[in-house]
Write an enzyme that holds these catalytic residues in place. Structure first.
Site, PDB file in Angstrom:
ATOM      1  N   ASP A  77       7.414 -11.997   4.657  1.00  0.00           N
ATOM      2  CA  ASP A  77       7.001 -10.420   4.520  1.00  0.00           C
ATOM      3  C   ASP A  77       7.935  -9.318   6.176  1.00  0.00           C
ATOM      4  OD1 ASP A  77       4.771  -8.619   4.806  1.00  0.00           O
ATOM      5  OD2 ASP A  77       4.171  -9.093   6.538  1.00  0.00           O
ATOM      6  N   ASP A 131       6.458  -6.488   7.842  1.00  0.00           N
ATOM      7  CA  ASP A 131       6.255  -6.339   9.030  1.00  0.00           C
ATOM      8  C   ASP A 131       5.589  -7.473   9.688  1.00  0.00           C
ATOM      9  OD1 ASP A 131       5.683  -2.982   8.853  1.00  0.00           O
ATOM     10  OD2 ASP A 131       5.373  -3.409   7.600  1.00  0.00           O
TER      11      ASP A 131
END
Length: 259
Positions: free
Chosen positions: A13, A15
């Site tokens: 991922d 953020d």
């Protein structure tokens, strides 16, 4: 328990794992550099559908993280891939930003508000009552309801913002129609991403900061999962979930030596 295969490919991922509020998380640059040096297939994923892969590449470069465009996979791209497989050359009414509209244009979709095959809802900072009303009427008239991702809130410097999942709930309440979510935790996003880099779930790992999207998606796609504690899920919240990550680490810096 059967022994897992060595990790040959990495999905992470963005953020909360690599960056936080526009600043790289310590260790992110070393992690990306190690991946590029070893030549292992990897993808940086985001459920945010606002930006194109080129936009995100430029944004990460400004932060000192060199991630090639082809190594970025967004919920907008996953949504476009899904629609291209389901109904090639279709039509859609879109609520979203350039990341989503560009992805749909690239697969040959026509964007229209006249009897579209789909209503596609994505992320935007300017949700309008007029656009939501149009979406409700088109869905009631027979358009199929698709959403890029189920995230109910998104981060900002001022605090949480309503996101796609919240607006989807409003439209569902008004129409009685549940959307199909293409992004995490749908393992479809993981599988299409793995296919894009020629990787296999048995020898791949997913790194994320959210139990309800990143870790669940990795788990359901058959991958090893690493939860970092630099994002939304805290150590105290982990036991509230009926599933667990393969490993919990403080941050991405703790994974560099595993690449």
């Amino acid at each position: 328990m059967a022994e897992r295969k060595p990790i040959e490919s990495w999905l992470t991922d963005m953020d909360g794992v690599l960056i936080h509020e526009g600043v790289p998380i310590p260790g992110a640059d070393a992690f990306i550099k190690k991946l590029r040096e070893t030549g292992k297939p990897f993808l940086v994923l985001t459920n945010n559908s606002m930006y194109t892969a080129r936009d995100l590449h430029a944004r990460l470069m400004r932060m000192g993280l060199e991630v090639p465009v082809e190594n970025i996979w967004t919920s907008a791209l996953a949504t476009a891939k899904f629609l291209d497989d389901q109904r090639p050359g279709g039509t859609a009414y879109v609520i979203g930003e350039a990341g989503l509209t560009t992805a749909l244009h690239d697969i040959g979709y026509v964007l229209t508000d006249h009897a579209p095959d789909y209503v596609v809802l994505g992320e935007t900072r300017t949700y309008s009552f007029e656009a939501m009303t149009k979406a409700v009427r088109l869905i009631n008239a027979g358009a199929r309801f698709i959403c890029t991702n189920p995230d109910e809130t998104g981060p900002s410097l001022e605090g949480p913002l309503p996101a796609t999942g919240s607006v989807a709930a409003l439209i569902t309440k008004a129409t009685g129609k549940e959307p199909y979510f293409a992004g995490k935790p749908n393992p479809l996003m993981m599988r299409t991403g793995l296919n894009a880099i020629g990787a296999h779930s048995e020898s791949s790992a997913m790194i994320g900061d959210r139990m309800d999207t990143d870790i669940l998606a990795g788990l359901e796609a058959g991958m090893q999962t690493f939860l970092v504690l630099t994002g939304l899920t805290t150590q105290a919240e982990i036991d509230r979930f009926p599933f667990r990550p393969s490993k919990i680490v403080d941050s991405i810096a703790d994974i560099v030596d595993r690449v």
